[in-house]
Each structure stands twice: as structure tokens, then as C-alpha cells.
Design a protein around this motif. Sequence first.
Motif, short mmCIF file in Angstrom:
data_model
loop_
_atom_site.label_atom_id
_atom_site.label_comp_id
_atom_site.label_asym_id
_atom_site.label_seq_id
_atom_site.Cartn_x
_atom_site.Cartn_y
_atom_site.Cartn_z
N ASP A 54 -3.64 16.36 -53.48
CA ASP A 54 -3.89 16.14 -52.05
C ASP A 54 -3.24 14.83 -51.61
N ARG A 58 -4.29 25.56 -52.97
CA ARG A 58 -5.27 26.12 -52.05
C ARG A 58 -5.00 25.63 -50.63
N ALA A 59 -5.53 26.35 -49.67
CA ALA A 59 -5.39 25.93 -48.28
C ALA A 59 -6.13 24.62 -48.06
N GLY A 60 -5.61 23.81 -47.19
CA GLY A 60 -6.23 22.53 -46.87
C GLY A 60 -5.34 21.79 -45.90
N ARG A 86 -1.75 20.62 -47.19
CA ARG A 86 -0.85 21.76 -47.40
C ARG A 86 -0.50 22.40 -46.07
N ASP A 87 -1.48 22.53 -45.19
CA ASP A 87 -1.21 23.10 -43.87
C ASP A 87 -0.20 22.24 -43.10
N LEU A 117 3.23 22.93 -44.56
CA LEU A 117 3.77 24.20 -44.08
C LEU A 117 4.23 24.09 -42.63
#
Length: 201
Positions: A61, A117-119, A122-123, A126
Motif C-alpha cells: 500500500d 486487492r481493491a483499495g 490501487r484504484d 488504475l
Amino acid sequence: MSTLVMSRRERNKADKAARIFAAARELFMRHGYEAVTTQQIADHADVAVGTVFRYASTKADLLARVMNAELARPQHETSTADAPVEAVMDLLEPLIEVARTQPDNLLHYQQIVLFDRAGAPRDAALSAIDELEREIETLLGRITVTESPRPGVDLTEAARTLFSGLHMAVIRIALGRLDPDDFGDVVRQHVDIVLHGLLTD
């Protein structure tokens, strides 16, 4: 009085967050993602290791947040290059520089983007990728105004093809099949190939 206390608390939180992310950035850049522990980051930021996890759930993260900032370009920055290839290269310069100087970090960042995982980090990554692809597409659109585009070529897919080529080059670095110092030259070849496929002779 309560407003003053909350304000001080928010300032303290902001200060700790800034110290943690600054420490993570410095250590990741100096030693590479694999060699750095969250305890080292906490020590460097002068906070408890538990405090680190209040601001980032994992070491990955932290890397995602650091790399999102590293790869960000100034808002509304435009290339002054006249040649189409150079204009696209100017757009990709932050990614090229990170690949050259921080290949280990970029590889792990790529893995986070693809598989984690989504978070929020990461969002954000993207979203940054989507924005870069849109900027490439916009630039290709400007180029085709003055050049002669081949009929039926989809600019969106051209931008995605170019960006996909960059990530494959990062994988080649990880496999030891590409020297990070040669990454910029490989990217230039990808840009040249895409532009020649996009434009008529």
C-alpha cells in the motif's frame, strides 16, 4: 476550544502521514522495495510501526502511494516537441525515468496494479493509467490532424497498445532481459512502431 483541539489533532495526523510517506519514498528509492521493512520506515519516520499501519494497510500500500506520486505529471503539462515521436516520449518521461532509476519498485508496483486487492492506492493507480492512456490518445489525435492517419485505425486501441508495450518492457527488466538504462530506447521504438502503424506513408 474543541475546534482548536481537532485542528491540532488533524495537523498532527497530517504531519505523521507526511513523515511516513517521505520515509517510505526515501527508503524505497535508496534500497528498493524488497530490501525495506515497515519497521525501517517507522524508525525513519520516528513513529511506532503500528502508526504506519494507520496510514497504510501494508507495505505494498505504501509503495503504491509513493509510486502514484512518482509517476504523476504536472497538471496541464504539454510537450513543446514538434516531432510526433518526441511529443509522445515527453508524455511518457516520468515512467521512463522511474523504470531507469527504480526498476525493482516499478515491477512491484506493476504487480500491485495487476493483482492486488481493491483499495484506494490501487484504484488511484488504475485511474492514473486510464488518464495516461487518454492523454496518449489525445496526443495521437492531435498528431493525426497534421499527419495522414490510416483509415479505420482506433486511437484508443493505439494508445492501449503503446501502454501495454511499456509494461511488457518492465517485465523484461524483471527477467533480466532488458537493462533498465535501455528502457527509454525500447519505449522510443514502441512509439515509433505505433506511430508508423497509425499513419500512412
